[in-house]
Design a protein around this motif. Structure first.
Motif, mmCIF file in Angstrom:
data_model
loop_
_atom_site.group_PDB
_atom_site.id
_atom_site.type_symbol
_atom_site.label_atom_id
_atom_site.label_comp_id
_atom_site.label_asym_id
_atom_site.label_seq_id
_atom_site.Cartn_x
_atom_site.Cartn_y
_atom_site.Cartn_z
ATOM 1 N N ARG A 55 14.497 12.289 -16.033
ATOM 2 C CA ARG A 55 15.054 13.134 -15.198
ATOM 3 C C ARG A 55 15.101 14.343 -15.748
ATOM 4 N N THR A 56 14.779 15.588 -15.126
ATOM 5 C CA THR A 56 15.036 16.922 -15.637
ATOM 6 C C THR A 56 16.025 17.532 -14.642
ATOM 7 N N VAL A 57 16.972 18.270 -15.158
ATOM 8 C CA VAL A 57 18.190 18.962 -14.639
ATOM 9 C C VAL A 57 18.123 20.383 -15.248
ATOM 10 N N GLY A 58 17.673 21.266 -14.868
ATOM 11 C CA GLY A 58 17.685 22.442 -15.500
ATOM 12 C C GLY A 58 16.931 22.385 -16.710
ATOM 13 N N ASP A 59 17.599 22.732 -18.048
ATOM 14 C CA ASP A 59 16.726 22.698 -19.329
ATOM 15 C C ASP A 59 17.340 21.297 -19.817
ATOM 16 N N SER A 60 17.702 20.532 -19.121
ATOM 17 C CA SER A 60 18.101 19.047 -19.685
ATOM 18 C C SER A 60 16.747 17.922 -19.342
ATOM 19 N N ILE A 61 16.477 17.353 -20.235
ATOM 20 C CA ILE A 61 15.327 16.577 -19.919
ATOM 21 C C ILE A 61 15.634 15.213 -20.839
ATOM 22 N N ILE A 236 27.123 29.814 -29.636
ATOM 23 C CA ILE A 236 26.290 30.351 -29.373
ATOM 24 C C ILE A 236 24.782 30.200 -29.303
ATOM 25 N N ILE A 237 24.635 29.005 -30.177
ATOM 26 C CA ILE A 237 22.911 28.687 -30.354
ATOM 27 C C ILE A 237 22.824 28.286 -28.927
ATOM 28 N N ASP A 238 23.642 27.268 -28.143
ATOM 29 C CA ASP A 238 23.185 26.740 -26.993
ATOM 30 C C ASP A 238 23.282 27.767 -25.835
ATOM 31 N N LEU A 239 23.811 28.862 -26.181
ATOM 32 C CA LEU A 239 23.762 30.131 -25.050
ATOM 33 C C LEU A 239 22.493 30.673 -25.317
ATOM 34 N N ARG A 240 22.153 31.053 -26.319
ATOM 35 C CA ARG A 240 21.068 31.607 -26.748
ATOM 36 C C ARG A 240 19.648 30.598 -26.509
ATOM 37 N N LEU A 241 19.836 29.297 -26.689
ATOM 38 C CA LEU A 241 18.624 28.661 -26.067
ATOM 39 C C LEU A 241 18.539 28.467 -24.709
ATOM 40 N N GLY A 242 19.814 28.506 -23.716
ATOM 41 C CA GLY A 242 19.640 28.604 -22.379
ATOM 42 C C GLY A 242 18.888 29.689 -21.958
ATOM 43 N N TYR A 243 19.175 30.844 -22.662
ATOM 44 C CA TYR A 243 18.421 32.160 -21.998
ATOM 45 C C TYR A 243 16.989 32.124 -22.542
ATOM 46 N N ALA A 244 16.676 31.322 -23.498
ATOM 47 C CA ALA A 244 15.295 31.148 -24.243
ATOM 48 C C ALA A 244 14.635 30.319 -23.113
ATOM 49 N N THR A 245 15.172 29.177 -22.883
ATOM 50 C CA THR A 245 14.432 28.362 -22.015
ATOM 51 C C THR A 245 14.365 28.579 -20.385
ATOM 52 N N ARG A 246 15.352 29.704 -20.051
ATOM 53 C CA ARG A 246 14.921 30.184 -18.685
ATOM 54 C C ARG A 246 13.849 31.200 -18.706
ATOM 55 N N LEU A 247 13.684 31.935 -19.893
ATOM 56 C CA LEU A 247 12.531 32.806 -19.887
ATOM 57 C C LEU A 247 11.208 32.305 -20.206
ATOM 58 N N LEU A 248 11.184 31.101 -20.818
ATOM 59 C CA LEU A 248 10.003 30.146 -21.168
ATOM 60 C C LEU A 248 9.485 29.587 -19.692
ATOM 61 N N VAL A 249 10.509 29.374 -18.881
ATOM 62 C CA VAL A 249 10.279 28.807 -17.566
ATOM 63 C C VAL A 249 9.721 30.048 -16.507
ATOM 64 N N ASP A 250 10.557 31.332 -16.711
ATOM 65 C CA ASP A 250 10.425 32.057 -15.503
ATOM 66 C C ASP A 250 9.595 33.437 -15.915
ATOM 67 N N SER A 251 9.086 33.733 -17.195
ATOM 68 C CA SER A 251 8.502 34.860 -17.467
ATOM 69 C C SER A 251 6.988 34.321 -18.155
ATOM 70 N N THR A 252 6.403 35.431 -18.373
ATOM 71 C CA THR A 252 5.046 35.574 -19.205
ATOM 72 C C THR A 252 5.393 35.970 -20.505
ATOM 73 N N MET A 253 6.406 36.078 -20.810
ATOM 74 C CA MET A 253 6.755 36.538 -22.491
ATOM 75 C C MET A 253 6.273 35.619 -23.128
ATOM 76 N N ARG A 286 7.595 24.717 -22.404
ATOM 77 C CA ARG A 286 6.889 25.722 -21.024
ATOM 78 C C ARG A 286 6.013 24.989 -20.255
ATOM 79 N N ASP A 287 4.940 24.434 -21.143
ATOM 80 C CA ASP A 287 3.902 23.609 -20.520
ATOM 81 C C ASP A 287 4.210 22.563 -19.510
ATOM 82 N N ASN A 288 5.247 21.807 -20.071
ATOM 83 C CA ASN A 288 5.636 20.526 -19.432
ATOM 84 C C ASN A 288 6.448 21.040 -17.933
ATOM 85 N N TYR A 289 7.201 22.071 -18.308
ATOM 86 C CA TYR A 289 8.143 22.519 -17.204
ATOM 87 C C TYR A 289 7.282 23.040 -16.073
#
Length: 296
Positions: A55-61, A236-253, A286-289
């Motif tokens: 089950r994947t919900v957002g960045d929870s797998i 703070i780490i969880d917040l930063r990871l959330g932004y990081a996973t969103r960029l991994l999914v939605d960007s080419t950075m 990123r690849d799996n998502y």
């Protein structure tokens, strides 16, 4: 410039008409084939006899067991149930999709306060414990057979019974990935959370935050964990990871760019923390998502 992959997100068109409150689908099946998607309707999804499904919900797998019950109330939160290692031949899935405006009209009343709290928390995706599933199992089982007015009363009863387990239920996606605004009951905690949300890319010092709310560092650390359930560093780490996973999914950075963009000042440290929290590397995530975002 950051390029976004928004064209790969599947926005599901549900069977609900303008005159419907909610829609119930009761399926018996052997496999999960529907790809990752999102939709504006609230969704309650129950899965039975499907151990090994991913089950994947957002960045929870996560891999689920025999029973799984999840509530999702964010229109932008992607989710999917995948076959993975499940080989059950008798899977049951009950999906309830609910029109937000129907339930929102009731949420301002005192009688629906517990349901309102549950729906707010479910913006991150909310996974209910086994005790909650057992409490509402009969209500879920009978819901597909109900019609008209009595179906609405039956479903509202189900929501209320679930809302009694809001504090025991577990939020799935990180807040920053789900793009959810944080509202704390404590003004001091909310002030700190707002500051962290604006300055997560920078170095954040405990002493500065403690002074901001007029507390000692030790007292503030205890107070923050009591109110949020997390230590300041974990928050703070969880917040930063959330932004990081969103960029991994939605960007080419590049992953290195994302690392520094989200407040991590060391790539190897970012990779280590990511692996520990997500059980995979940033590249694997990123690849799996992206594989799950197949257009239909």
């Amino acid at each position: 410039m950051t390029k976004l992959f928004t064209e790969n997100i599947i926005h599901e068109i549900t069977p609900l008409s303008e005159k419907d409150c909610f829609y119930v689908a009761d399926r018996r099946k052997k496999e999960f084939t529907y790809p990752m998607h999102s939709h504006k309707e609230f969704e309650l999804n129950f899965v039975e006899h499907a151990p090994g499904v991913k089950r994947t919900v957002g960045d929870s797998i996560e891999v689920i067991g025999d029973y799984d019950l999840v509530l999702i109330t964010s229109p932008d939160l992607e989710h999917v149930w995948e076959q993975n290692t499940c080989n059950s031949l008798d899977i049951r899935e009950i999906t309830v999709q609910l029109v937000p405006c129907f339930i929102n009209g009731l949420m301002s009343t005192n009688q629906f306060d517990s349901i309102r709290r549950m729906l707010e928390k479910a913006q991150n995706g909310l996974c209910f414990p086994m005790d909650a599933i057992m409490r509402v199992y009969t209500l879920l089982d009978k819901l597909p057979e109900m019609k008209g007015f009595y179906a609405v009363v039956h479903f509202l009863t189900l929501l209320y019974e679930l809302s009694c387990f809001t504090d025991q239920a577990r939020a799935l996606s990180s807040t920053s990935f789900a793009k959810v605004e944080i509202h704390s009951d404590s003004r001091r905690v909310q002030r700190v959370q707002e500051y962290i949300g604006k300055h997560y890319q920078e170095e954040i010092r405990l002493g500065y935050l403690a002074n901001m709310v007029g507390m000692t560092e030790v007292s503030f650390s205890r107070f923050f964990k009591l109110r949020t359930g997390k230590s300041l560093s974990d928050y703070i780490i969880d917040l930063r990871l959330g932004y990081a996973t969103r960029l991994l999914v939605d960007s080419t950075m590049a992953i290195a760019e994302i690392c520094y963009e989200c407040g991590f000042n060391n790539l190897s440290n970012f990779n280590r923390i990511f692996k520990k929290k997500k059980n995979c590397s940033p590249k694997e995530f990123r690849d799996n998502y992206r594989k799950k975002r197949t257009i239909i």
